[in-house]
Design a protein around this motif. Structure first.
Motif, PDB file in Angstrom:
ATOM      1  N   PRO A  76       0.800  -1.236   0.000  1.00  0.00           N
ATOM      2  CA  PRO A  76       0.000   0.000   0.000  1.00  0.00           C
ATOM      3  C   PRO A  76       0.828   1.280   0.000  1.00  0.00           C
ATOM      4  O   PRO A  76       0.596   2.170  -0.821  1.00  0.00           O
ATOM      5  CB  PRO A  76      -0.835  -0.120   1.289  1.00  0.00           C
ATOM      6  N   VAL A  77       1.795   1.400   0.910  1.00  0.00           N
ATOM      7  CA  VAL A  77       2.611   2.612   0.967  1.00  0.00           C
ATOM      8  C   VAL A  77       3.556   2.681  -0.227  1.00  0.00           C
ATOM      9  O   VAL A  77       3.751   3.746  -0.817  1.00  0.00           O
ATOM     10  CB  VAL A  77       3.402   2.655   2.285  1.00  0.00           C
ATOM     11  N   LEU A  78       4.133   1.548  -0.598  1.00  0.00           N
ATOM     12  CA  LEU A  78       5.029   1.513  -1.753  1.00  0.00           C
ATOM     13  C   LEU A  78       4.304   1.972  -3.009  1.00  0.00           C
ATOM     14  O   LEU A  78       4.861   2.709  -3.829  1.00  0.00           O
ATOM     15  CB  LEU A  78       5.572   0.091  -1.941  1.00  0.00           C
ATOM     16  N   ARG A  79       3.059   1.566  -3.162  1.00  0.00           N
ATOM     17  CA  ARG A  79       2.270   1.954  -4.339  1.00  0.00           C
ATOM     18  C   ARG A  79       2.086   3.469  -4.388  1.00  0.00           C
ATOM     19  O   ARG A  79       2.187   4.085  -5.463  1.00  0.00           O
ATOM     20  CB  ARG A  79       0.908   1.258  -4.276  1.00  0.00           C
ATOM     21  N   ASP A  80       1.841   4.090  -3.244  1.00  0.00           N
ATOM     22  CA  ASP A  80       1.645   5.540  -3.211  1.00  0.00           C
ATOM     23  C   ASP A  80       2.919   6.286  -3.570  1.00  0.00           C
ATOM     24  O   ASP A  80       2.891   7.245  -4.347  1.00  0.00           O
ATOM     25  CB  ASP A  80       1.177   5.972  -1.817  1.00  0.00           C
ATOM     26  N   PHE A  81       4.030   5.858  -3.026  1.00  0.00           N
ATOM     27  CA  PHE A  81       5.279   6.552  -3.299  1.00  0.00           C
ATOM     28  C   PHE A  81       5.802   6.266  -4.703  1.00  0.00           C
ATOM     29  O   PHE A  81       6.546   7.057  -5.262  1.00  0.00           O
ATOM     30  CB  PHE A  81       6.326   6.178  -2.247  1.00  0.00           C
ATOM     31  N   LYS A  82       5.404   5.170  -5.260  1.00  0.00           N
ATOM     32  CA  LYS A  82       5.799   4.880  -6.640  1.00  0.00           C
ATOM     33  C   LYS A  82       5.191   5.883  -7.601  1.00  0.00           C
ATOM     34  O   LYS A  82       5.798   6.252  -8.610  1.00  0.00           O
ATOM     35  CB  LYS A  82       5.364   3.454  -7.010  1.00  0.00           C
ATOM     36  N   TYR A  83       3.982   6.334  -7.279  1.00  0.00           N
ATOM     37  CA  TYR A  83       3.286   7.300  -8.139  1.00  0.00           C
ATOM     38  C   TYR A  83       3.335   8.717  -7.567  1.00  0.00           C
ATOM     39  O   TYR A  83       2.451   9.533  -7.822  1.00  0.00           O
ATOM     40  CB  TYR A  83       1.836   6.861  -8.341  1.00  0.00           C
ATOM     41  N   ASP A  84       4.383   8.995  -6.765  1.00  0.00           N
ATOM     42  CA  ASP A  84       4.606  10.340  -6.228  1.00  0.00           C
ATOM     43  C   ASP A  84       3.417  10.867  -5.442  1.00  0.00           C
ATOM     44  O   ASP A  84       3.034  12.033  -5.555  1.00  0.00           O
ATOM     45  CB  ASP A  84       4.954  11.316  -7.359  1.00  0.00           C
ATOM     46  N   PHE A 157      -2.422 -10.955  11.840  1.00  0.00           N
ATOM     47  CA  PHE A 157      -2.147  -9.609  12.345  1.00  0.00           C
ATOM     48  C   PHE A 157      -0.648  -9.399  12.553  1.00  0.00           C
ATOM     49  O   PHE A 157      -0.113  -8.333  12.236  1.00  0.00           O
ATOM     50  CB  PHE A 157      -2.898  -9.380  13.662  1.00  0.00           C
ATOM     51  N   PHE A 158       0.026 -10.420  13.064  1.00  0.00           N
ATOM     52  CA  PHE A 158       1.478 -10.316  13.234  1.00  0.00           C
ATOM     53  C   PHE A 158       2.173 -10.161  11.887  1.00  0.00           C
ATOM     54  O   PHE A 158       3.001  -9.262  11.692  1.00  0.00           O
ATOM     55  CB  PHE A 158       2.011 -11.542  13.962  1.00  0.00           C
ATOM     56  N   GLY A 159       1.847 -11.045  10.943  1.00  0.00           N
ATOM     57  CA  GLY A 159       2.470 -10.960   9.628  1.00  0.00           C
ATOM     58  C   GLY A 159       2.153  -9.646   8.934  1.00  0.00           C
ATOM     59  O   GLY A 159       3.027  -9.027   8.311  1.00  0.00           O
ATOM     60  N   ALA A 160       0.904  -9.194   9.056  1.00  0.00           N
ATOM     61  CA  ALA A 160       0.501  -7.939   8.431  1.00  0.00           C
ATOM     62  C   ALA A 160       1.284  -6.763   9.006  1.00  0.00           C
ATOM     63  O   ALA A 160       1.704  -5.858   8.266  1.00  0.00           O
ATOM     64  CB  ALA A 160      -1.003  -7.726   8.626  1.00  0.00           C
ATOM     65  N   SER A 161       1.485  -6.757  10.312  1.00  0.00           N
ATOM     66  CA  SER A 161       2.210  -5.655  10.955  1.00  0.00           C
ATOM     67  C   SER A 161       3.656  -5.587  10.470  1.00  0.00           C
ATOM     68  O   SER A 161       4.151  -4.517  10.093  1.00  0.00           O
ATOM     69  CB  SER A 161       2.185  -5.835  12.480  1.00  0.00           C
ATOM     70  N   VAL A 162       4.320  -6.724  10.463  1.00  0.00           N
ATOM     71  CA  VAL A 162       5.728  -6.758  10.048  1.00  0.00           C
ATOM     72  C   VAL A 162       5.874  -6.376   8.583  1.00  0.00           C
ATOM     73  O   VAL A 162       6.716  -5.538   8.215  1.00  0.00           O
ATOM     74  CB  VAL A 162       6.328  -8.155  10.308  1.00  0.00           C
ATOM     75  N   PHE A 163       5.054  -6.962   7.734  1.00  0.00           N
ATOM     76  CA  PHE A 163       5.189  -6.721   6.297  1.00  0.00           C
ATOM     77  C   PHE A 163       4.770  -5.298   5.914  1.00  0.00           C
ATOM     78  O   PHE A 163       5.353  -4.695   5.011  1.00  0.00           O
ATOM     79  CB  PHE A 163       4.352  -7.741   5.519  1.00  0.00           C
ATOM     80  N   PHE A 164       3.769  -4.766   6.596  1.00  0.00           N
ATOM     81  CA  PHE A 164       3.328  -3.401   6.302  1.00  0.00           C
ATOM     82  C   PHE A 164       4.419  -2.399   6.671  1.00  0.00           C
ATOM     83  O   PHE A 164       4.730  -1.481   5.899  1.00  0.00           O
ATOM     84  CB  PHE A 164       2.052  -3.092   7.077  1.00  0.00           C
ATOM     85  N   VAL A 165       5.001  -2.551   7.834  1.00  0.00           N
ATOM     86  CA  VAL A 165       6.044  -1.629   8.286  1.00  0.00           C
ATOM     87  C   VAL A 165       7.283  -1.753   7.396  1.00  0.00           C
ATOM     88  O   VAL A 165       7.915  -0.745   7.039  1.00  0.00           O
ATOM     89  CB  VAL A 165       6.388  -1.894   9.758  1.00  0.00           C
ATOM     90  N   THR A 166       7.642  -2.971   7.036  1.00  0.00           N
ATOM     91  CA  THR A 166       8.794  -3.165   6.153  1.00  0.00           C
ATOM     92  C   THR A 166       8.589  -2.458   4.817  1.00  0.00           C
ATOM     93  O   THR A 166       9.479  -1.771   4.320  1.00  0.00           O
ATOM     94  CB  THR A 166       9.041  -4.664   5.913  1.00  0.00           C
ATOM     95  N   GLY A 167       7.398  -2.626   4.240  1.00  0.00           N
ATOM     96  CA  GLY A 167       7.109  -1.963   2.977  1.00  0.00           C
ATOM     97  C   GLY A 167       7.080  -0.450   3.103  1.00  0.00           C
ATOM     98  O   GLY A 167       7.520   0.269   2.201  1.00  0.00           O
ATOM     99  N   ALA A 168       6.551   0.046   4.232  1.00  0.00           N
ATOM    100  CA  ALA A 168       6.446   1.493   4.420  1.00  0.00           C
ATOM    101  C   ALA A 168       7.805   2.149   4.628  1.00  0.00           C
ATOM    102  O   ALA A 168       8.041   3.267   4.148  1.00  0.00           O
ATOM    103  CB  ALA A 168       5.535   1.785   5.614  1.00  0.00           C
ATOM    104  N   LEU A 169       8.709   1.483   5.326  1.00  0.00           N
ATOM    105  CA  LEU A 169       9.997   2.088   5.648  1.00  0.00           C
ATOM    106  C   LEU A 169      11.027   1.920   4.538  1.00  0.00           C
ATOM    107  O   LEU A 169      11.782   2.839   4.239  1.00  0.00           O
ATOM    108  CB  LEU A 169      10.543   1.501   6.950  1.00  0.00           C
ATOM    109  N   PHE A 170      11.068   0.740   3.924  1.00  0.00           N
ATOM    110  CA  PHE A 170      12.121   0.468   2.946  1.00  0.00           C
ATOM    111  C   PHE A 170      11.670   0.709   1.505  1.00  0.00           C
ATOM    112  O   PHE A 170      12.509   0.965   0.642  1.00  0.00           O
ATOM    113  CB  PHE A 170      12.622  -0.971   3.100  1.00  0.00           C
ATOM    114  N   LYS A 171      10.388   0.561   1.241  1.00  0.00           N
ATOM    115  CA  LYS A 171       9.838   0.828  -0.099  1.00  0.00           C
ATOM    116  C   LYS A 171      10.628   0.091  -1.187  1.00  0.00           C
ATOM    117  O   LYS A 171      10.968   0.648  -2.228  1.00  0.00           O
ATOM    118  CB  LYS A 171       9.832   2.328  -0.377  1.00  0.00           C
ATOM    119  N   ASN A 172      10.882  -1.178  -0.895  1.00  0.00           N
ATOM    120  CA  ASN A 172      11.655  -2.008  -1.821  1.00  0.00           C
ATOM    121  C   ASN A 172      10.795  -3.197  -2.229  1.00  0.00           C
ATOM    122  O   ASN A 172      10.431  -4.021  -1.384  1.00  0.00           O
ATOM    123  CB  ASN A 172      12.954  -2.476  -1.148  1.00  0.00           C
ATOM    124  N   LEU A 173      10.485  -3.283  -3.511  1.00  0.00           N
ATOM    125  CA  LEU A 173       9.576  -4.317  -3.992  1.00  0.00           C
ATOM    126  C   LEU A 173      10.154  -5.710  -3.808  1.00  0.00           C
ATOM    127  O   LEU A 173       9.438  -6.646  -3.421  1.00  0.00           O
ATOM    128  CB  LEU A 173       9.247  -4.080  -5.469  1.00  0.00           C
TER     129      LEU A 173
END
Length: 318
Positions: A76-84, A157-173
């Motif tokens: 979700p966050v990666l998608r937003d930053f990909k499109y500025d 919920f655990f997996g979602a939390s870890v993966f969401f934060v990882t995607g939001a901070l690193f933004k690496n596909l």
């Protein structure tokens, strides 16, 4: 504002075909969950729809399908930053908390829908033609719902939390695609712990935990009793809930809503830099466009080769 972002995320996801592809895949896979998890082994006097069997099936498949959790929650966050998307932050009063909460909750609701295929698949699996009636107990929907709520949802919920934060901070596909593998490796490492109680507490999927809970049960007890949400299972869920909340808190603190990569901005400026008059006066060659089968085949070959080399060079592939 967070509710509007949540609705937007859900509306976006329900229009995406992969949402339903994931649901159908998990549903169909779950129909034969007993045969896959237990690999055709005899369960003795324990029935194939006993609470402990259902618990092991759901816990195992939740761990196996963590890759899907990563794909849903990491983007979700990666998608937003990909499109500025950050450019809109200067003209819209969106707080960091509202943005992250809306994106996370919206994606997590869609994730619960996708993994409801696990619930429906295991339930309907009782009626599959390869199941012998003598191996089954009378159908009890409470067994499946209880197990889904106590084992699957906390694990998601655990997996979602870890993966969401990882995607939001690193933004690496590529990191998003491979991070589920690291979680599975961690699960395998917990198997090497000699302390059985600690091993049960640290199991993120609760497979070891459920086994420890019923170690001293008779086959009759395993057939009729739900796994109580007490003892080591309760400690396991509290521990991973705390880890999940801590991960989300760290993600909130570290995330910068309007952070713009300076290198990316510099590259954009270089792209728009105007050349000298000599460059502008250069005569472009005349080309003839061709759309025949030969040219399309050449394009297909070059595209296939390009993506093959791109994938082959990735660290995760090597």
């Amino acid at each position: 504002m967070w509710y509007q972002i949540l609705k937007f995320e859900i509306q976006y996801r329900i229009k995406r075909p992969e949402t339903y592809v994931f649901f159908i895949f998990i549903f169909l896979f779950s129909l034969g969950g007993v045969e896959f998890v237990f690999e055709g082994k005899s369960l003795g006097l324990v029935k194939k729809n006993a609470p402990i069997v259902v618990a092991k099936i759901m816990a195992a498949l939740t761990g196996i399908f963590m890759m899907i959790v990563s794909l849903v929650m990491g983007t979700p966050v990666l998608r937003d930053f990909k499109y500025d998307f950050q450019a809109l932050m200067f003209v819209n009063p969106i707080s960091k908390g509202d943005y992250l909460a809306g994106r996370f909750l919206g994606a997590f609701i869609v994730l619960l829908f996708i993994f409801s295929g696990l619930l429906w698949g295991t339930m309907l699996g009782e009626y599959m033609p390869w199941r012998h009636p003598d191996d089954l107990l009378p159908f009890q929907w409470k067994t499946y719902v209880y197990t889904f709520l106590t084992l699957v949802v906390p694990g998601l919920f655990f997996g979602a939390s870890v993966f969401f934060v990882t995607g939001a901070l690193f933004k690496n596909l590529m990191l998003i695609y491979t991070q589920a593998i690291f979680l599975f490796v961690f699960f395998m490492l917990t198997k090497a712990i000699t302390n059985e109680y600690l091993q049960a507490v640290l199991d993120p999927f609760s497979l070891t935990t459920t086994s420890r809970m019923v170690d001293l049960w008779t086959p009759a007890e395993k057939n009729i009793q739900l796994i109580p949400f007490t003892s080591v299972l309760l400690v396991n869920k509290i521990f991973w809930l705390m880890v999940s909340c801590l991960t989300l808190w760290i993600g909130y603190k570290k995330f910068d809503l309007v952070l713009i990569n300076r290198k990316k901005v510099k590259n954009k400026r270089d792209d728009f830099r105007v050349g000298n008059e000599t460059d502008l006066a250069t005569q472009l060659p005349t080309v003839n466009l061709s759309y025949d089968f030969k040219s399309q085949f050449i394009q297909l070959f070059h595209l296939a080769w390009f993506y093959f080399i791109s994938i082959f060079k990735q660290v995760s592939f090597l």
